[in-house]
Write a protein that holds these residues in place. Structure first.
Motif, short mmCIF file in Angstrom:
data_model
loop_
_atom_site.label_atom_id
_atom_site.label_comp_id
_atom_site.label_asym_id
_atom_site.label_seq_id
_atom_site.Cartn_x
_atom_site.Cartn_y
_atom_site.Cartn_z
N THR A 228 0.72 -1.26 -0.46
CA THR A 228 0.16 0.20 0.01
C THR A 228 1.14 1.00 0.40
N VAL A 229 0.10 1.75 -0.45
CA VAL A 229 1.45 3.35 -1.11
C VAL A 229 1.24 4.36 0.67
N ARG A 230 2.49 4.74 1.10
CA ARG A 230 3.34 5.53 2.28
C ARG A 230 3.31 6.40 1.57
N ILE A 231 3.23 7.45 3.00
CA ILE A 231 3.92 8.74 3.14
C ILE A 231 5.60 8.65 2.12
N SER A 232 6.26 8.02 2.66
CA SER A 232 7.55 7.65 2.03
C SER A 232 7.70 7.77 0.61
N ASP A 233 6.08 6.20 0.48
CA ASP A 233 6.34 6.71 -1.33
C ASP A 233 5.76 7.85 -1.90
N LEU B 159 9.96 12.97 -5.79
CA LEU B 159 11.23 13.37 -5.74
C LEU B 159 11.19 13.06 -7.27
N LEU B 160 11.01 11.40 -7.94
CA LEU B 160 11.99 11.18 -9.00
C LEU B 160 10.24 11.14 -9.98
N ASN B 161 9.73 11.78 -9.94
CA ASN B 161 8.70 12.25 -11.18
C ASN B 161 8.13 11.22 -11.42
N VAL B 162 7.01 10.26 -10.58
CA VAL B 162 6.65 9.29 -11.81
C VAL B 162 5.59 9.30 -10.76
N PRO C 139 -4.89 13.29 -14.50
CA PRO C 139 -4.55 14.06 -13.41
C PRO C 139 -2.96 13.54 -13.29
N ASN C 140 -2.21 15.48 -13.06
CA ASN C 140 -1.14 14.76 -12.94
C ASN C 140 -0.07 14.57 -11.49
N ASN C 141 1.08 14.11 -10.91
CA ASN C 141 1.27 13.01 -10.25
C ASN C 141 1.01 13.46 -9.39
N LYS C 142 1.31 14.42 -8.91
CA LYS C 142 0.94 15.80 -8.27
C LYS C 142 -0.24 15.51 -6.95
N VAL C 143 -1.82 15.35 -8.09
CA VAL C 143 -3.14 15.02 -8.06
C VAL C 143 -2.91 14.07 -7.40
N LEU C 144 -2.84 12.95 -8.07
CA LEU C 144 -2.61 11.63 -7.97
C LEU C 144 -2.08 11.00 -6.27
N LEU C 145 -0.89 11.74 -5.95
CA LEU C 145 -0.39 11.10 -4.47
C LEU C 145 -1.68 11.71 -3.76
N LYS C 146 -1.70 13.32 -3.74
CA LYS C 146 -2.56 13.87 -3.32
C LYS C 146 -3.73 13.56 -2.06
N GLU C 147 -4.34 12.84 -3.39
CA GLU C 147 -5.64 12.48 -3.82
C GLU C 147 -5.33 11.20 -3.19
N ILE D 298 -7.53 3.60 -3.15
CA ILE D 298 -6.57 2.75 -3.20
C ILE D 298 -6.08 2.26 -3.40
N SER D 299 -4.14 2.44 -2.99
CA SER D 299 -3.69 2.77 -3.98
C SER D 299 -2.24 1.62 -3.78
N LEU D 300 -1.46 1.13 -4.66
CA LEU D 300 -0.34 0.53 -4.56
C LEU D 300 0.42 0.57 -5.62
N VAL D 301 1.90 -0.28 -4.69
CA VAL D 301 3.13 -0.05 -5.41
C VAL D 301 4.19 -0.43 -4.84
N SER D 302 4.41 -0.77 -6.44
CA SER D 302 5.78 -1.81 -6.15
C SER D 302 7.20 -1.17 -7.10
#
Length: 306
Positions: free
Chosen positions: A4-9, A15-18, A37-45, A54-58
């Motif tokens: 699950t996406v955490r604050i550190s993710d 920082l990596l603009n991904v 939506p751009n990455n900032k919007v995605l991460l803010k949501e 629900i957001s998942l990352v690897s």
């Protein structure tokens, strides 16, 4: 490793603009607007909407190897996958893609979701991965785009009255949905009023809604929104009132500017009328749904009569 996406993710993504590259899924809103939506919007949501998102990352070392996200629509019963990023073309991603989809469904079920909706281009290779994850294609959609041509004057007028949608119209619109939607589609999107209501888009900002009425019954619905100079339209109509659809489309197509209409493949008459008015097909989508059995949190026993 998927997590699950955490604050550190979120910080690493910022920082990596991904994520970079195309979004592999086509949620309803972006299917019409074509904008993501751009990455900032995605991460803010992701960080702000803990319950409804629900957001998942690897990660593979310092590189992002995949990201997927889903949001609750108009209630907890229905979820829509609106982001899926990964290195397409790699066999390793094919398996990871299926795992992302399966995990999103599992997470939605733990939040008492009943169905997860996924919209994809009909020619996308992700359709195969979605089928492997248990998604089933319930219907298709066509995006019709273009400048509106002049209509021939036939002099016919609808017998029903037209006016704005009212707050108390929800159940009447559900009845219209049941009358105008095939049973297989209803089994995917929802067969009860609560299921249908939860599967509706939560965003109504700027949406102009018009309904046609025959006495107490709603026989047609038109939704129109202006976005960046484009008119984005949707329509729903009762098959027993054939004069309603041309009247609704005439109202919608009278709005100035280029038009975009997202039309289900079972609305053949709407497709034909829009094509006659100069719009052209640009893309076909397939809408896949996976129904979910919510886990029992506290199993127990109950007494029954012999």
């Amino acid at each position: 490793m998927m997590q699950t996406v955490r604050i550190s993710d979120a910080v690493r993504c910022f920082l990596l603009n991904v994520p970079k590259g195309p979004n592999l899924v086509c949620p309803r809103e972006s299917s019409l607007s074509g904008q993501q939506p751009n990455n900032k919007v995605l991460l803010k949501e992701t960080l702000a909407s803990r319950r409804g998102r629900i957001s998942l990352v690897s990660w593979k070392g310092l590189q992002l190897s995949g990201l997927a996200s889903a949001h609750a629509l108009n209630g907890h019963r229905a979820w829509e996958i609106d982001r899926l990023f990964g290195p397409t073309g790699l066999k390793s991603w094919d398996r990871a893609c299926t795992e992302f989809l399966e995990r999103l469904v599992q997470e939605a079920g733990e939040r008492f979701g009943e169905r997860v909706i996924l919209r994809l281009p009909s020619d996308s290779s992700t359709v195969h991965q979605a089928r492997l994850a248990g998604f089933f294609p319930y219907f298709g959609e066509l995006l019709l785009v273009g400048q509106v041509a002049e209509a021939a004057q036939n002099g016919s007028e609808p017998s029903q009255t037209m006016g704005p949608r009212l707050p108390q119209d929800d159940y009447s619109l559900f009845q219209l949905y049941c009358a105008g939607t095939p049973q297989q589609v209803r089994s995917g999107l929802g067969s009860t009023f609560d299921q249908w209501r939860d599967s509706q888009s939560p965003s109504r900002q700027g949406l102009r809604e018009l309904v046609s009425r025959d006495k107490e019954r709603i026989t047609g619905w038109l939704g129109l929104r202006t976005v960046d100079g484009w008119q984005e339209g949707q329509v729903m109509y009762h098959p027993d009132f054939p004069d309603v659809l041309p009247a609704l489309l005439a109202k919608g197509l009278a709005a100035p500017g280029p038009h975009k209409w997202l039309i289900p493949d079972y609305q053949e008459m709407a497709q034909e009328l829009l094509l006659r008015r100069g719009l052209g097909e640009t893309v076909r989508y397939v809408v896949l749904v996976k129904t979910v059995a919510a886990p029992v949190k506290m199993p127990g026993m109950a007494a029954v009569e012999a």
